[in-house]
Write an enzyme that holds these catalytic residues in place. Sequence first.
Site, PDB file in Angstrom:
ATOM      1  N   TYR A 174       0.824  -1.367  -0.241  1.00 45.88           N
ATOM      2  CA  TYR A 174      -0.230   0.191  -0.055  1.00 45.88           C
ATOM      3  C   TYR A 174       0.494   1.722  -0.380  1.00 45.88           C
ATOM      4  O   TYR A 174       0.941   2.345  -1.194  1.00 45.88           O
ATOM      5  CB  TYR A 174      -0.850   0.032   1.041  1.00 45.88           C
ATOM      6  CG  TYR A 174      -1.461   0.624   1.539  1.00 45.88           C
ATOM      7  CD1 TYR A 174      -3.050   0.772   0.345  1.00 45.88           C
ATOM      8  CD2 TYR A 174      -2.033   1.925   2.858  1.00 45.88           C
ATOM      9  CE1 TYR A 174      -4.006   2.250   0.590  1.00 45.88           C
ATOM     10  CE2 TYR A 174      -2.728   3.339   2.410  1.00 45.88           C
ATOM     11  CZ  TYR A 174      -3.857   3.035   1.951  1.00 45.88           C
ATOM     12  OH  TYR A 174      -4.903   4.223   1.424  1.00 45.88           O
ATOM     13  N   ALA A 175       1.925   1.174   0.824  1.00 44.54           N
ATOM     14  CA  ALA A 175       3.048   2.313   0.753  1.00 44.54           C
ATOM     15  C   ALA A 175       3.707   2.924  -1.068  1.00 44.54           C
ATOM     16  O   ALA A 175       3.443   3.760  -1.104  1.00 44.54           O
ATOM     17  CB  ALA A 175       3.841   1.809   2.378  1.00 44.54           C
TER      18      ALA A 175
END
Length: 267
Positions: A174-175
């Site tokens: 996600y990052a």
Amino acid sequence: MRQSCQSAVKDAIAYTFCVSDDTHLFSLSGEIALVTGATRGIGAEIAGQFRAAGADVIGTATTPAGASAIAERLGGDDAGKVLDVASDESVKALMADLGGRLPTILVNNAGIVRDKLLLRMKPDDWQDVVNTNLNSAYRLCKACLRGMLKARRGRIINLSSVVGVAGAAGQGNYAAAKAGLLGFTRALAQEVAGRGITVNAIAPGYIETGMTADLPAERKDAMIAQIPAGRVGTPLDVAGAAVYLASPAASYVTGTVLHVNGGMWMG
Ligand code: NAP
């Protein structure tokens, strides 16, 4: 010199407040807005607030039932459409279905999480999150850009995250996707700034939605303890930022990241 500076500022203010005789500084009247992932959470609130600001809004859902619910909420049969942002074919089908109704505002909001520490993260956890959160922006921007270039105006807003700038254990996929969106935002902003199109990102902090509902209570408490505002954010907090970036008020703002996080991270 001082005199000419003052008159330039005066002209700029006069221009800003008179975008057109009948247009308010934050009005979206006359705009066609496409908001992905508008069934719930942040996307639903952005779609509703865009509608309230006068835009013709198209909100997307992954299912026909979700699309009908959006149409009912926004009050127009054509307001809800089915879209899988992870699929080229689905984006093509949506654009064909819109016909001549070409979006002048695009909000790349749809997103997913598949949180796992890296050693437990399966290839699909990585691919699905990057495809849905990042590759989707490539697909949708490309699909909408032609219409915006023709209209010589457009607003693109990408939903990034505080995790894209600060990182978070268990969210490597996600990052990476959310950080990628920031680079993409800045690159595209430079490509199209001269054509009347702005491209910006919003990086929300911890917002109370379905996405954060399953976080363990102790992780939620730890996150709230890091928020100077002392509370979690709401979808409305994020929608306010989106209305601003989409409105005439932000016509000279491009390539920026608007942090909406109660002071959790100040970049
Ligand atoms: P949410 O409540 O989980 O809603 C996600 C939305 O995305 C739903 O409308 C869902 O549609 C849609 N969606 C999921 N997969 C999709 C796909 N493959 N194709 C099209 N639509 C899809 O999420 P949220 O919290 O509102 O988050 C919205 C955005 O803000 C996301 O990009 C998220 O990463 C970002 N964000 C959220 C937070 C937070 O704390 N909540 C913080 C930072 C950033 P269906 O209902 O049809 O499945």
